[in-house]
Every structure is written in structure tokens, then in C-alpha cells.
Enzyme design. Structure first.
Site, mmCIF file in Angstrom:
data_model
loop_
_atom_site.group_PDB
_atom_site.id
_atom_site.type_symbol
_atom_site.label_atom_id
_atom_site.label_comp_id
_atom_site.label_asym_id
_atom_site.label_seq_id
_atom_site.Cartn_x
_atom_site.Cartn_y
_atom_site.Cartn_z
ATOM 1 C CG ASP A 6 -12.620 2.035 -2.273
ATOM 2 O OD1 ASP A 6 -11.887 1.303 -2.959
ATOM 3 O OD2 ASP A 6 -13.808 1.764 -2.020
ATOM 4 N N GLY B 178 -9.902 -2.442 -6.102
ATOM 5 C CA GLY B 178 -9.942 -1.623 -7.314
ATOM 6 C C GLY B 178 -9.054 -0.427 -7.041
ATOM 7 C CG HIS B 179 -5.624 -0.747 -5.619
ATOM 8 N ND1 HIS B 179 -4.557 -1.404 -5.055
ATOM 9 C CD2 HIS B 179 -6.664 -0.962 -4.773
ATOM 10 C CE1 HIS B 179 -4.938 -1.985 -3.921
ATOM 11 N NE2 HIS B 179 -6.216 -1.736 -3.740
ATOM 12 C CD GLN C 274 -9.282 -6.007 0.013
ATOM 13 O OE1 GLN C 274 -8.411 -6.766 0.401
ATOM 14 N NE2 GLN C 274 -9.558 -5.859 -1.263
HETATM 15 P P1 GDP Z 1 -7.679 2.569 -3.634
HETATM 16 O O1 GDP Z 1 -8.557 1.372 -3.698
HETATM 17 O O2 GDP Z 1 -7.228 2.865 -2.246
HETATM 18 O O3 GDP Z 1 -6.526 2.527 -4.592
HETATM 19 O O4 GDP Z 1 -8.598 3.822 -4.078
HETATM 20 P P2 GDP Z 1 -9.638 3.856 -5.312
HETATM 21 O O5 GDP Z 1 -8.879 3.918 -6.588
HETATM 22 O O6 GDP Z 1 -10.659 2.781 -5.179
HETATM 23 O O7 GDP Z 1 -10.418 5.212 -5.010
HETATM 24 C C1 GDP Z 1 -9.767 6.437 -4.960
HETATM 25 C C2 GDP Z 1 -10.386 7.368 -6.040
HETATM 26 O O8 GDP Z 1 -10.010 8.695 -5.771
HETATM 27 C C3 GDP Z 1 -9.907 7.085 -7.441
HETATM 28 O O9 GDP Z 1 -10.917 7.399 -8.357
HETATM 29 C C4 GDP Z 1 -8.714 8.031 -7.599
HETATM 30 O O10 GDP Z 1 -8.457 8.388 -8.958
HETATM 31 C C5 GDP Z 1 -9.217 9.211 -6.836
HETATM 32 N N1 GDP Z 1 -8.191 10.013 -6.149
HETATM 33 C C6 GDP Z 1 -7.043 9.592 -5.543
HETATM 34 N N2 GDP Z 1 -6.462 10.628 -4.892
HETATM 35 C C7 GDP Z 1 -7.261 11.710 -5.100
HETATM 36 C C8 GDP Z 1 -7.227 13.061 -4.641
HETATM 37 O O11 GDP Z 1 -6.347 13.491 -3.906
HETATM 38 N N3 GDP Z 1 -8.252 13.874 -5.036
HETATM 39 C C9 GDP Z 1 -9.263 13.437 -5.834
HETATM 40 N N4 GDP Z 1 -10.209 14.304 -6.171
HETATM 41 N N5 GDP Z 1 -9.334 12.171 -6.271
HETATM 42 C C10 GDP Z 1 -8.350 11.311 -5.898
HETATM 43 P P1 IMO Z 2 -9.618 -1.572 -2.226
HETATM 44 O O1 IMO Z 2 -8.339 -2.373 -2.260
HETATM 45 C C1 IMO Z 2 -13.522 -0.956 -0.370
HETATM 46 C C2 IMO Z 2 -15.527 -4.536 1.179
HETATM 47 C C3 IMO Z 2 -16.820 -4.938 0.496
HETATM 48 C C4 IMO Z 2 -17.566 -5.570 1.664
HETATM 49 C C5 IMO Z 2 -16.438 -6.276 2.432
HETATM 50 C C6 IMO Z 2 -16.300 -7.770 2.105
HETATM 51 O O2 IMO Z 2 -10.017 -1.030 -3.555
HETATM 52 O O3 IMO Z 2 -9.545 -0.537 -1.172
HETATM 53 P P2 IMO Z 2 -15.353 -9.070 -0.021
HETATM 54 O O4 IMO Z 2 -15.815 -9.074 -1.450
HETATM 55 O O5 IMO Z 2 -13.940 -8.639 0.147
HETATM 56 O O6 IMO Z 2 -15.634 -10.350 0.695
HETATM 57 O O7 IMO Z 2 -16.286 -7.952 0.700
HETATM 58 O O8 IMO Z 2 -15.252 -5.612 2.073
HETATM 59 N N1 IMO Z 2 -14.365 -4.377 0.292
HETATM 60 C C7 IMO Z 2 -13.859 -3.203 -0.098
HETATM 61 N N2 IMO Z 2 -14.287 -1.941 0.144
HETATM 62 N N3 IMO Z 2 -12.382 -1.172 -1.058
HETATM 63 C C8 IMO Z 2 -11.921 -2.416 -1.280
HETATM 64 O O9 IMO Z 2 -10.726 -2.665 -1.861
HETATM 65 C C9 IMO Z 2 -12.692 -3.507 -0.835
HETATM 66 N N4 IMO Z 2 -12.566 -4.849 -0.895
HETATM 67 C C10 IMO Z 2 -13.572 -5.368 -0.205
HETATM 68 O O10 IMO Z 2 -17.499 -3.810 -0.018
HETATM 69 O O11 IMO Z 2 -18.083 -4.575 2.511
HETATM 70 MG MG MG Z 3 -10.491 0.825 -4.350
#
Ligand code: GDP
Ligand code: IMO
Ligand code: MG
Length: 424
Positions: free
Chosen positions: A13, A40-41, A222
Site C-alpha cells: 500500500d 489493491g492498487h 505487496q
Molecule cells: P498500492 O497497493 O501500493 O497501489 O497502494 P493503495 O492503492 O493500496 O494505497 C494507496 C492509497 O493512497 C490510495 O488510496 C491512493 O489513492 C492514495 N495515494 C497515493 N498517492 C498518494 C499521495 O501522494 N497522497 C495522498 N493523500 N494519497 C495518495
Molecule cells: P498491495 O499490493 C498490504 C498482507 C495481509 C497479511 C499478509 C498475508 O495492495 O500493496 P495474504 O492474504 O497475502 O496471505 O496476507 O500480507 N497483505 C497486504 N498488505 N498490501 C497488500 O497488497 C497486501 N497483500 C497482502 O494483510 O498481513
Molecule cells: Mg494496496
């Protein structure tokens, strides 16, 4: 630029989706190399906000091919659902998606098995419940079901039903629980068989793109600290998250890699159980969670929040061989009087990394912080380095020094144009 690998440097994340979408602007293809629908991207576009779980984040750019490599595990229902959701919002991906026949499919039995191990277990991991771990387990015990197996539909269906029976027996499923598994298995078989149009040779296709001087982005899922080898084992995921895994999953040699880009959040978060040395399970953590809206994209769980960890940032930067870093969510830290950054751990300050790597439990480390002055100005959406408050620049430069690679891009908000590029 042949292959550009994007990886998360923390516990996921970090904002990988946003940066992949940005870099996809001049790419021919974007290929996911690890994990499954546990990811979840998020990508915010002028057309709306998209949360991609299985599809590569580059597909929101018209004309960019999407690929899913053999190191991933695919839930066919989740993937097809995502494709149709995108189509409903006007983004067609069906004609530019290629899935390796070698990916392992997430059978419904995997979710049943995961639910049992997470509830009854002596050691709960806090997984996403997407059947990821049990699917990799089946893969490595050589009983897995691969997408290419659908080429023999009768045998494929029989194996899927046999897997459901084995699961029902192992966990003593009866009545409605057993019926639900049977029903889910039939839906799984039907969805899997309808994926024939997407199956292809990802490795070969990438080699063709590179021969024609195209660029491929390898999108990690991840983060480094969730990697089964290099992360905080056993509190990890099962897909390999580090940059080296892009080669094995997508099938190209290391000499095709042009650069590795690490994505680092300006503070730290973690979902699920496991060590987190700089965690702030207090008002500070709450404040970060609120400002950053730190709730899981896949599960909606509140993320644990804490200060930035320079020791782990340096570890992850070195492990992945990052050429440069994108620092994300810097805007979230606006308004803090002071910011803390962990510069070392108290346990043997001379050999922090060696101790970490030789398996000393992270929980035994006490972070030592450097306190930096914060900034009051709202920097959300800022696009110019020079326009950042001096204390924000000092904060970035401190992380850069600790991580050991240049921070060439800074994300200052979720939107596409909320980005500072220091290299152009
Ligand atoms: P990922 O799994 O690495 O793709 O990241 P996620 O999408 O799970 O979580 C990142 C969250 O931060 C999302 O809700 C994005 O829309 C948001 N986001 C990304 N970059 C920024 C930033 O620079 N500032 C803020 N406030 N939100 C951001
Ligand atoms: P993105 O790609 C954050 C974490 C879970 C748990 C551990 C194992 O969005 O960054 P799993 O279901 O993979 O066996 O869970 O890994 N985890 C993540 N945490 N972002 C993710 O993906 C994750 N994918 C798995 O919360 O601690
Ligand atoms: Mg994510």
C-alpha cells in the site's frame, strides 16, 4: 528503457498503483509479477477512482497491454468481475490482456482452507482471506491447478471437483458448508473455462516487445517486508515481492532490466499481524490514519500506522537494487509540529542490518528517532520541488540519505497530476 521494475519498499500500500499508472504513459505493456487479488492498487483518474486487484495498473492507459505472469495466482471470478466492471465504466481491456498459462488458479477450497487456518491457528497472520497462501502451498506441493489445464476441459473439471471433495473431507464440511463449496466450485470451473481467450505466452511476448525497443513495466504487489524470504517471516504473504522475482515470474533475464524503482510511503503502515518497530498505536497513529485515509483497499481493515523507518528503507532499497525512489503521501504529514524518523535500532547500533538479516526478531529492536521540524502549509497537489516548504524538503532529503537512493519523484496527492518529478 527495456524493463522497468516497480516494487513496494514497506508492507504494501505504498502507492504503487498510482506510480505504475504514471510510468505507463510511455510503456508498451504493464505486467503484474506477484500475488493475486490480495493486492489493491488504487488509481485516481479524471474518469474516476479505480481499485485494481488482479489487473495491472497500467490498463487504464489506452493502448497499453496488460499481462499477468506465472508467479501470480489468479482467481478467475475476481479477474472476470474486474474486467467487466472496467468495461461498464468505459475501459475495454479484453482485447489487450494476456495471462500466462502457468499461473495457478485460486480454487474456492483455498479460501475454505485459509479461513480454517486463520481462525483455529495458534499463529494468526491476518491474511486478506483471498485464498492466496493455500494456492501457493498447492503449487509447491505440485498438486496445483494451472490456467493452461483448461485445454482439457473434462479432466480440468474432474480435478477441480476432486479438489473440492478433498477439502470437504479434510475440514469435515457438511450440509450448507459443503453445498456452498460445491456450488462455488462449479462457478469456478465455468469461469476458468471462459478464460481461454486470455491465455498466452507472457515470456515470449515480452521478448518480442523488447526486440522492437518497447518498454515493459513489471508491477510488483505487496511489499518487500511481506516477501516470504526477505520479509518479517512468518508474518508475510506467499508470493515473492522483491524485484528479482520479476525475472522468474515474467520469464526474462536479469540483463533485460533497465531500472528498479522503489515506492516508499512518507510514513509506515501495515495491515495484519507481525512486527512493526515504528508503529504508533496511539494518537499519532490515529492522526496519520485519518489524514491518510489508511484503510485497506481490499479488505477495508484499518491499517496500523507509524513513523518512517530509515533502517528498513535502506534494507529494502539494497535488497531490490533500487535505482531511484518515489516518495508517496508526503501531503499526509502536513500540519505535524514535529516528525520522527527512525535512524537506527538500539540493539547494536554498529550492526543494525546484520542483526536484522541474521534473524534477530524485529520485535526486540528499539527504534531510535531523529526529530525533524514539520511544516504547516498544505502541500497537496504541489508539483514543484522548489515550492515545497524548506522543512518538507529537509524531510525528503533525510529519507533519501537514510534509504541510500535518490528520491526522484514525490507524490503529493492521489490524483495523476499530484506529482513532483525532480529529474526533469
Ligand atoms: P498500492 O497497493 O501500493 O497501489 O497502494 P493503495 O492503492 O493500496 O494505497 C494507496 C492509497 O493512497 C490510495 O488510496 C491512493 O489513492 C492514495 N495515494 C497515493 N498517492 C498518494 C499521495 O501522494 N497522497 C495522498 N493523500 N494519497 C495518495
Ligand atoms: P498491495 O499490493 C498490504 C498482507 C495481509 C497479511 C499478509 C498475508 O495492495 O500493496 P495474504 O492474504 O497475502 O496471505 O496476507 O500480507 N497483505 C497486504 N498488505 N498490501 C497488500 O497488497 C497486501 N497483500 C497482502 O494483510 O498481513
Ligand atoms: Mg494496496
Amino acid at each position: 528503457m527495456p524493463v522497468r521494475i516497480i516494487v513496494g519498499l514497506q508492507w504494501g500500500d505504498e502507492g504503487k498503483g498510482k506510480m505504475v499508472d504514471h510510468l505507463a504513459l510511455d510503456a508498451s505493456a504493464v505486467a503484474r509479477f506477484s500475488g493475486g487479488a490480495n493486492a489493491g492498487h488504487t488509481v485516481e483518474t479524471p474518469m474516476g477512482r479505480y481499485a485494481l486487484h488482479m489487473l495491472p495498473s497500467g490498463v487504464l492507459r489506452q493502448g497499453v497491454a496488460g499481462m499477468i505472469g506465472s508467479g501470480c495466482v489468479v482467481d478467475p471470478l475476481a479477474l472476470l468481475g474486474e474486467i467487466s466492471d472496467l468495461e461498464n465504466s468505459g475501459v475495454t481491456v479484453a482485447d489487450r490482456l494476456l495471462v500466462s498459462g502457468k499461473v495457478h488458479l485460486v480454487h474456492p477450497a483455498a479460501r475454505v482452507s485459509e479461513a480454517f487456518s486463520e481462525t483455529g491457528a495458534d499463529r494468526k497472520i491476518g491474511t486478506t482471506g483471498r485464498g492466496i497462501g493455500p494456492t501457493y502451498v498447492e503449487k509447491f506441493r505440485r498438486r496445483g491447478i494451472r490456467l493452461e489445464d483448461i485445454s482439457l476441459p473434462a479432466q480440468f473439471s474432474a480435478r477441480c471437483r476432486e479438489r473440492a471433495d478433498r477439502c470437504a473431507q479434510e475440514f469435515g464440511l457438511e450440509g450448507t458448508a459443503r453445498e456452498a463449496l460445491v456450488r462455488d466450485t462449479e462457478a469456478f470451473i465455468e469461469a476458468s473455462l471462459s478464460m481461454a481467450r486470455y491465455v498466452g505466452d507472457v515470456s515470449y511476448t515480452i521478448s518480442r516487445i523488447l526486440e522492437e525497443n518497447g518498454t515493459v513495466i513489471a508491477e510488483g504487489a505487496q511489499g518487500t517486508l511481506l516477501d516470504p524470504d526477505h520479509g518479517t517471516y512468518p508474518y508475510v504473504t506467499c508470493g515473492q515481492c522483491v524485484s528479482g522475482a520479476a525475472c522468474t515470474s515474467l520469464g526474462f533475464g536479469p540483463n533485460r532490466v533497465g531500472e528498479v524503482v522503489g515506492i516508499l510511503k512518507a510514513y509506515s503502515t501495515r495491515v495484519g499481524e507481525g512486527p512493526f518497530p515504528t508503529e504508533q498505536a496511539n494518537e499519532t497513529g490515529e492522526r496519520i490514519r485519518k489524514a491518510g485515509n489508511e484503510y485497506g483497499t481490499t479488505t477495508g481493515r484499518p491499517r496500523r500506522c507509524g513513523w518512517s523507518d530509515g533502517v528498513l528503507a535502506r534494507y529494502a532499497t539494497r535488497l531490490n537494487g533500487c535505482d531511484w525512489i518515489t516518495l508517496t503521501l508526503l501531503d499526509v504529514l502536513s500540519g505535524f509540529e514535529e516528525l520522527q524518523v527512525c535512524t537506527r535500532y538500539e540493539l547494536d547500533p554498529e550492526q543494525d542490518l546484520a542483526l536484522f538479516e541474521t534473524g534477530v526478531r524485529l520485535g526486540a529492536h528499539i527504534p531510535v528517532y531523529e526529530t525533524l521540524p514539520g511544516w504547516k502549509e498544505d502541500i497537496r497537489g504541489e508539483t514543484r520541488w522548489d515550492a515545497l516548504p524548506p522543512n518538507a524538503r529537509r524531510y525528503v532529503e533525510t529519507l533519501e540519505r537514510l534509504a541510500g537512493a535518490p528520491i526522484r519523484a514525490i507524490s503529493t496527492g492521489p490524483d495523476r497530476d499530484h506529482l513532483i518529478r525532480r529529474d526533469n
